[in-house]
Design an enzyme around this catalytic site. Structure first.
Site, PDB file in Angstrom:
ATOM      1  CE1 TYR A 147      34.243  49.166  43.853  1.00  0.00           C
ATOM      2  CE2 TYR A 147      34.954  46.873  43.753  1.00  0.00           C
ATOM      3  CZ  TYR A 147      34.241  47.929  43.217  1.00  0.00           C
ATOM      4  OH  TYR A 147      33.538  47.761  42.045  1.00  0.00           O
ATOM      5  CG  ASP A 242      33.200  42.848  50.821  1.00  0.00           C
ATOM      6  OD1 ASP A 242      33.327  41.693  50.344  1.00  0.00           O
ATOM      7  OD2 ASP A 242      33.135  43.871  50.127  1.00  0.00           O
ATOM      8  CE  LYS A 270      37.841  40.651  43.441  1.00  0.00           C
ATOM      9  NZ  LYS A 270      37.423  41.727  44.305  1.00  0.00           N
TER      10      LYS A 270
HETATM   11  C1  LIG Z   1      36.176  42.652  44.110  1.00  0.00           C
HETATM   12  C2  LIG Z   1      35.449  43.045  45.327  1.00  0.00           C
HETATM   13  C3  LIG Z   1      34.072  43.302  45.315  1.00  0.00           C
HETATM   14  C4  LIG Z   1      33.258  43.339  44.043  1.00  0.00           C
HETATM   15  O1  LIG Z   1      33.233  42.108  43.425  1.00  0.00           O
HETATM   16  P1  LIG Z   1      32.832  42.049  41.859  1.00  0.00           P
HETATM   17  O2  LIG Z   1      32.790  40.580  41.584  1.00  0.00           O
HETATM   18  O3  LIG Z   1      33.934  42.769  41.136  1.00  0.00           O
HETATM   19  O4  LIG Z   1      31.524  42.704  41.702  1.00  0.00           O
HETATM   20  C5  LIG Z   1      33.446  43.564  46.514  1.00  0.00           C
HETATM   21  N1  LIG Z   1      34.130  43.581  47.667  1.00  0.00           N
HETATM   22  C6  LIG Z   1      35.459  43.355  47.717  1.00  0.00           C
HETATM   23  C7  LIG Z   1      36.151  43.367  49.025  1.00  0.00           C
HETATM   24  C8  LIG Z   1      36.160  43.090  46.546  1.00  0.00           C
HETATM   25  O5  LIG Z   1      37.486  42.916  46.596  1.00  0.00           O
END
Ligand SMILES: *Cc1c(COP(=O)(O)O)cnc(C)c1O
Length: 432
Positions: A147, A242, A270
Site C-alpha cells: 500500500y 516506501d 507515521k
Molecule cells: C500508511 C502508509 C502510507 C500512506 O500514509 P498516509 O499518511 O495514511 O497517507 C503509504 N505507504 C505506506 C507503506 C504506509 O504504510
C-alpha cells in the site's frame, strides 16, 4: 431514543454513521472486516487506550504505526505545547524544519535532500511524480499487497495475467490513470526481470515496501530487493523505498539499513510525525533538484513542515535516538511473538507470528507468509474470533486479519505478559 443497554461506543457509532460515511474517517476503522462496533477512543496514555465507555485496552495498533514512544509521552507533549504557543502555522520557512531535515539526513544516509509533506499519501504521490519528471518516463512498477497511500495511479490491483497493466482497485479511478502502473507479485524476482526485459526503457521507477506491512507483515527476500536495485540501476529507473511504515520502526535506519540497500528515493511518514500529520520524501540530490522551485517538477503544500507537527516529530526522534531504544523494543516484540506462538501451539490453533523490530505479524495460518497469495490464504474467520476474544480481554489488535501490529517502548514486559495471558484465554475460548 437510544436503547437503554446501548453503550457509548454504539451510540456514537450510530450518530457517526448519520454524518460521516460509514461513521469513520478512514475505512479500516469501521470494523467491517472483523464485525462489531468500533471503539471510539476517548484518550490514550503509554501503552493504553480508553474507549468512550471508559474501558481500557492494551493498544497494539499505535495509530497504525506512529506511536513508537507510546501515547502522550511527556517530552513529546511538552514539545508540542511549546511549539503551539509560538503559533500554529506560518506558511514560511522555519529554523525547526531545517533542524528536522538535518536530523533525517543524519539518520538516513541515502537521503541527501528531503522535503516535508503532511501525509504518507502525499509523500509517495510526490516521489512518483518526481521519478517520472526526473527520468522523463511514465511507467511504474508496484507490487500487489503493498500500500502506498490512495493516489489514483497507485490504487491498482493486478490485471488478469502477470505483466498486464493493473486495473483500478477503486471506483473513480479511470483506467487511463493506471495504464502506466505495472503490478507484480511481491518477492517474485523472475517477474521483475521479465518486466524490465520487456519494458526497461520506459520504467520511471519501482516503488516497494521493503518490508511489507500492509498485507500483514511480509519480509522481502534479500534476493528480491537486490535484484530490484540492480535492475533499476541497469535500466536507469529509480528505486523508491516506501518506508512510511518501516522508517524508524523496524530499525533506527529503516528497512534500508537492515538490507544494506541504497534506494534512490525514500518516503517517510507515521513515526516521523510521532502522531501529528507529518511525512517526507527524499533521496539523491540530483533527483531532488528537479523539484520546484529549482526544477520543473511541481510539488507544494500549505501546511508542509507545520511547526507543531515538526516539534512533535523532533521530540519523537530524539527519544528513539537514545542508546538501546531499538534493541529493547525488538527484544520485547520478539518475546511477545514467541509467547503468542507458544500459546497457539499449546492450544493446537493454526496461528503463527513474526516480527521485525517492533512491527509484528500475527497470522491465522501455520506458516509465516512470504507472498500476497499466502497472506490471502490465512483463515479470516478464525482471526476474527480471536480478535474479538482478545478485545473482550482488553487487548486492541488491528481490526483485520491482514494488518501488522506495533509495539511501543511503553509496552514493558508486564504489559506484554498480559497480552500473552489474554491470548492464552482467547485461544482456549476459540478452541471450544
Ligand atoms: C500508511 C502508509 C502510507 C500512506 O500514509 P498516509 O499518511 O495514511 O497517507 C503509504 N505507504 C505506506 C507503506 C504506509 O504504510
Amino acid at each position: 431514543m437510544t436503547h437503554p443497554r446501548m453503550g457509548r461506543n454504539e451510540e456514537l457509532f450510530a450518530r457517526a454513521q448519520r454524518c460521516i460515511p460509514g461513521g469513520v474517517n478512514s475505512p479500516v476503522r469501521a470494523f467491517r472486516s472483523v464485525g462489531g462496533t468500533p471503539r471510539f477512543i476517548a484518550r490514550a496514555q503509554g501503552p493504553y487506550i480508553w474507549d468512550a465507555d471508559g474501558r481500557r485496552y492494551i493498544d497494539l495498533v499505535g495509530s497504525w504505526g506512529p506511536m513508537i514512544v507510546g501515547h502522550a509521552h511527556p517530552a513529546v507533549l511538552e514539545a508540542v505545547n511549546r511549539a503551539a504557543r509560538d503559533g500554529l502555522s506560518f506558511g514560511a520557512p522555519t529554523e525547526a524544519e531545517v533542524e528536522f531535515a538535518e536530523r533525517l539526513l543524519r539518520m538516513l544516509p541515502s537521503i541527501e535532500q528531503v522535503r516535508l509533506v503532511s501525509s504518507g499519501t502525499e509523500a509517495t504521490m510526490s516521489a512518483i511524480r518526481l521519478a517520472r519528471g526526473a527520468t522523463g518516463r511514465a511507467k511504474l512498477i508496484k507490487f500487489e499487497g503493498c500500500y502506498h497511500g490512495h493516489a489514483d495511479a497507485l490504487l491498482v490491483k493486478a490485471g488478469s495475467g502477470a505483466l498486464t497493466f493493473g486495473n483500478p482497485s477503486s471506483a473513480g479511478v479511470p483506467p487511463e490513470t493506471t495504464q502506466h502502473t505495472i503490478v507484480l507479485d511481491y518477492n517474485d524476482c523472475e517477474q521483475l526481470k521479465d518486466a524490465f526485459d520487456r519494458m526497461g526503457a520506459h520504467i520511471a521507477c519501482v516503488i516497494v515496501e521493503p518490508i511489507a506491512g500492509n498485507m500483514n507483515l511480509v519480509r522481502a527476500s534479500e534476493e528480491f530487493l537486490q535484484t530490484m536495485r540492480q535492475l533499476c540501476s541497469r535500466h536507469g529507473a529509480l528505486l523508491i523505498f516506501d518506508e512510511v511504515m518501516t522508517g524508524f520502526r523496524v530499525a533506527r535506519g529503516g528497512a534500508q539499513s537492515l538490507y544494506a540497500i541504497v534506494p534512490d528515493l525514500t518516503t517517510l511518514g507515521k513515526v516521523i510525525g510521532g502522531g501529528m500529520p507529518l511525512a517526507a520524501f527524499g533521496g539523491r540530490r540530483d533527483v531532488m533538484a528537479q523539484l520546484a522551485p529549482l526544477g520543473p517538477v511541481y510539488q507544494a503544500g500549505t501546511l508542509s513542515g507545520n511547526p507543531v507537527a515538526v516539534a512533535c516529530g523532533r521530540a519523537t526522534l530524539e527519544l528513539v535516538e537514545q542508546p538501546g531504544f531499538y534493541e529493547t523494543l525488538a527484544a520485547r516484540t520478539q518475546s511477545l511473538v514467541n509467547g503468542l506462538v507458544q500459546e497457539a501451539k499449546e492450544h493446537r490453533q493454526a496461528f503463527t507470528a513474526d516480527s521485525v523490530g517492533s512491527m509484528f505479524g500475527l497470522y491465522s495460518s501455520l506458516q509465516v507468509p512470504r507472498s500476497f497469495a499466502q497472506v490471502m490464504a490465512c483463515d479470516k474467520e478464525r482471526f476474527n474470533r480471536f480478535f474479538h476474544a482478545m478485545l473482550e480481554r482488553g487487548v486492541y489488535l488491528a481490526p483485520s486479519a491482514f494488518e501488522a501490529g506495533f509495539v511501543s517502548i511503553q509496552h514493558d514486559e508486564a504489559v506484554l505478559a498480559q497480552v500473552v495471558q489474554a491470548a492464552h484465554e482467547a485461544f482456549s475460548e476459540i478452541s471450544r
